[in-house]
Every structure is written in structure tokens, then in C-alpha cells.
Design an enzyme around this catalytic site. Structure first.
Site, short mmCIF file in Angstrom:
data_model
loop_
_atom_site.label_atom_id
_atom_site.label_comp_id
_atom_site.label_asym_id
_atom_site.label_seq_id
_atom_site.Cartn_x
_atom_site.Cartn_y
_atom_site.Cartn_z
N TYR A 187 -1.05 8.49 -2.58
CA TYR A 187 -1.06 8.29 -4.03
C TYR A 187 -2.30 8.94 -4.67
O TYR A 187 -2.30 9.24 -5.85
CB TYR A 187 -1.13 6.78 -4.35
CG TYR A 187 0.18 6.03 -4.32
CD1 TYR A 187 1.31 6.54 -3.69
CD2 TYR A 187 0.28 4.78 -4.94
CE1 TYR A 187 2.50 5.82 -3.67
CE2 TYR A 187 1.46 4.07 -4.94
CZ TYR A 187 2.58 4.58 -4.30
OH TYR A 187 3.74 3.87 -4.29
N GLY A 188 -3.35 9.07 -3.87
CA GLY A 188 -4.66 9.44 -4.41
C GLY A 188 -4.75 10.80 -5.06
O GLY A 188 -5.73 11.10 -5.74
N CYS A 209 -4.25 -1.66 -2.16
CA CYS A 209 -4.43 -0.23 -2.38
C CYS A 209 -5.30 -0.09 -3.63
O CYS A 209 -4.91 -0.55 -4.71
CB CYS A 209 -3.06 0.40 -2.60
SG CYS A 209 -3.13 2.15 -3.06
N ASN A 210 -6.44 0.53 -3.46
CA ASN A 210 -7.36 0.70 -4.60
C ASN A 210 -6.78 1.65 -5.64
O ASN A 210 -6.98 1.47 -6.84
CB ASN A 210 -8.70 1.24 -4.13
CG ASN A 210 -9.43 0.23 -3.29
OD1 ASN A 210 -10.20 -0.56 -3.80
ND2 ASN A 210 -9.16 0.21 -2.00
N THR A 211 -6.08 2.67 -5.15
CA THR A 211 -5.53 3.68 -6.06
C THR A 211 -4.50 3.03 -6.99
O THR A 211 -4.51 3.24 -8.21
CB THR A 211 -4.91 4.83 -5.25
OG1 THR A 211 -5.87 5.24 -4.27
CG2 THR A 211 -4.55 6.00 -6.12
N ASP A 224 0.87 -1.19 0.00
CA ASP A 224 0.00 0.00 0.00
C ASP A 224 0.91 1.24 0.00
O ASP A 224 2.09 1.15 0.35
CB ASP A 224 -0.92 0.03 1.23
CG ASP A 224 -1.87 1.24 1.20
OD1 ASP A 224 -2.44 1.54 0.13
OD2 ASP A 224 -2.03 1.91 2.24
N SER A 225 0.34 2.37 -0.39
CA SER A 225 1.10 3.61 -0.33
C SER A 225 1.50 3.94 1.11
O SER A 225 2.49 4.62 1.34
CB SER A 225 0.25 4.75 -0.89
OG SER A 225 -0.93 4.86 -0.12
N THR A 233 -8.34 1.36 1.11
CA THR A 233 -8.04 0.46 2.23
C THR A 233 -7.80 1.22 3.54
O THR A 233 -7.68 0.59 4.59
CB THR A 233 -6.83 -0.43 1.90
OG1 THR A 233 -5.73 0.40 1.49
CG2 THR A 233 -7.17 -1.42 0.81
N1 DGL Z 1 -5.08 3.05 0.71
C1 DGL Z 1 -5.05 3.48 -0.64
C2 DGL Z 1 -6.26 3.04 -1.42
O1 DGL Z 1 -6.80 1.99 -1.14
C3 DGL Z 1 -4.62 4.82 -1.00
C4 DGL Z 1 -4.37 5.94 -0.41
C5 DGL Z 1 -3.54 7.02 -1.00
O2 DGL Z 1 -2.32 6.85 -0.97
O3 DGL Z 1 -4.10 8.02 -1.43
O4 DGL Z 1 -6.68 3.70 -2.33
#
Ligand code: DGL
Length: 269
Positions: free
Chosen positions: A39-40, A70-72, A7-8, A195
Site C-alpha cells: 500500500y505504501g 497497518c500504519n499506511t 494489513d496489506s 508493522t
Molecule cells: N505494514 C504496513 C504498514 O504498517 C504497510 C505496508 C505496505 O503495504 O506498504 O505501513
């Protein structure tokens, strides 16, 4: 070798924790790219480059299988990485599909054509980059027809959680639910598509009301990973496990310890 979880920042720990409970005999190596989080708010090319670098770090540490918790990263980089080709014997998986299979009541690997499903109005809460990618809607369209998705980009929530400011994170989550409701007054289901957000699940549920079914990823991803490892036993992880970060290990360890409410020690990647 251990299963890699990426994850980020700290959000993927929600997935890691569920996976450790579900698969107590599997070792996991977690990597937080804290130096570049969040990351978002980054561009898709940027997220792709960072995600690829992080996954290559985990591969080089011996992980054959890496889960993008991480979804992003899943939205911006997974398909592109798979299309570019991964090294022999290595695999990378994302977190969208298990969620969409649960929403559309499909079993794993059900590749039948898209069909009508029970839910018609779905709210998606995610980072600005995930919302902009429309990856969720694309994956959903492969499996379901007639589902109206209203996406809410939840600016600021990840930063607040990474900084340990849960009061701000909760206030932002409530205001994002209000903003969503102005666009879709009566969603039947809500997807926590980041997440980091399971930490705020109760806040989202309370703000949305008890009639809205809230889908959160950790248990869904853990079940789907268990299923994957049953079908690919060679990918099952056995040591060395641990926690790596591109950021300051002491600061990230403190944040993670607060986040999971148990002592976590990160090493420099
Ligand atoms: N936890 C990450 C996700 O599921 C991202 C968060 C981020 O770095 O913006 O998207």
C-alpha cells in the site's frame, strides 16, 4: 465474533502475534490484502478505498471490532473512515495512537493539552505513503510540543519482506538509517512506523546504535487493545478465527509461515 486484524500483507502478523500472546482467550480473524500490497506506494484515495473494502469484508464476516494493523492504512484511511461514519455496533481502530502515547509517556485517554516531553529528536521510519500523510506528526502535535520529527520513507523494504528476501530488506533498512542520519545525526528515539519493520528491529537498533530508543508497535498495540477490550467487553472476540487473503492462499501461507516461523494457513477471502 472474532476481532478483525487487517494489513496489506504479512506485516500485521507481528501485531497479531503480540495480541494473541496478550489475549489468549480472544479469537482473531486476520485479513491480508496481498493482491494489492504494498500500500505504501499508492495514493491516499487508493489506500482509503482498499482499506474500506477490507474492513467491510471483516465486518461482514462478523467482526465487530477491526484493528488496522497497518500504519499506511491508519494514516490514509482511519480518520476518513471514522468521519464518514461506521455502521452501528462496528468499530475500527488504528496503530498510531498507542505508539505516540508511549513516546509521550501518556496513559490511555489522557486528553490533556500538549506538553513538553523528554524526547526532542525523533526519527520516524515508515512507508512513503505514511511519511507523505504527515499523520504521525499531526497525532503527535495533539499531545506534545517541541518535538522535532525527521521522517525517512523506507522505499523497497515492504516488497523485500513480502518476497522473503530478508538480505535485501536488511541492506535497505541500513541504508535508510544512513539517509536519516544525514538529516538528523543524533536522534534520541526512533519509531518503527510500519508493522513489517519489527522483523528488522535488531537491524534498525544496531544501525542506530544503543543510545537510540527504538519504539516498535506490536506489544504497545496489544496492550492498548487489551485495555480497550476491558472497557468494551462486548467487543471481545469469540470465533470464527482464521486467516484470509485476497491473494494466492498458498503463496501467502508460505510467506506467513516463513515470517512467523510457525505453520499458518490462509484461505481465499
Ligand atoms: N505494514 C504496513 C504498514 O504498517 C504497510 C505496508 C505496505 O503495504 O506498504 O505501513
Amino acid at each position: 465474533m472474532a476481532v478483525g486484524v487487517f494489513d496489506s500483507g504479512l506485516g500485521g502478523l507481528t501485531v497479531l502475534e503480540a495480541a494473541q500472546k496478550r489475549l489468549p482467550d480472544t479469537d482473531f480473524l486476520y485479513y491480508a490484502d496481498s493482491a494489492h500490497a504494498p500500500y505504501g506506494v499508492r495514493t491516499s484515495d487508493d489506500i482509503y478505498g482498499l482499506t474500506r473494502g477490507a474492513v467491510e469484508t471483516l465486518w461482514s464476516r462478523g467482526c465487530d471490532l477491526v484493528v488496522l494493523a497497518c500504519n499506511t492504512a491508519s494514516a490514509a484511511a482511519l480518520r476518513r473512515m471514522q468521519e464518514a461514519g461506521v455502521p452501528p455496533g462496528k468499530r475500527v481502530l488504528g496503530v498510531f495512537v498507542p505508539l505516540i502515547e508511549a513516546l509521550t509517556e501518556r496513559q490511555w485517554g489522557d486528553n490533556s493539552p500538549p506538553r513538553e516531553v523528554a524526547v526532542k529528536h525523533v526519527a520516524l521510519f515508515a512507508t512513503p505513503a505514511t511519511v507523505a500523510s504527515r499523520a504521525f506528526q499531526r497525532e503527535l502535535a495533539f499531545r506534545a510540543i517541541g518535538v522535532d520529527v525527521e521522517a525517512q520513507a523506507c522505499g523497497g523494504v515492504v516488497d523485500a519482506i513480502e518476497d522473503g528476501d530478508m538480505i535485501l530488506a536488511e541492506a535497505l533498512a541500513r541504508s535508510h538509517v544512513d539517509a536519516l542520519r544525514r538529516k538528523m545525526p543524533d536522534p534520541e528515539a526512533a519509531i518503527l512506523g510500519c508493522t513489517h519493520y519489527p522483523l528488522l528491529q535488531e537491524v534498525f537498533q544496531e544501525a542506530l546504535g544503543e543510545n537510540v530508543r527504538v519504539f516498535s508497535q506490536p506489544d504497545l498495540v496489544a496492550d492498548s487493545l487489551a485495555d480497550y477490550l476491558t472497557r468494551h467487553p462486548g467487543m471481545r472476540g469469540e470465533g470464527p478465527a482464521g486467516f484470509l487473503t485476497s491473494g494466492d492462499p498458498r503463496r501467502v501461507s508460505d510467506g506467513a509461515t516463513r515470517f512467523l516461523r510457525r505453520r499458518i494457513d490462509f484461505d481465499a477471502a
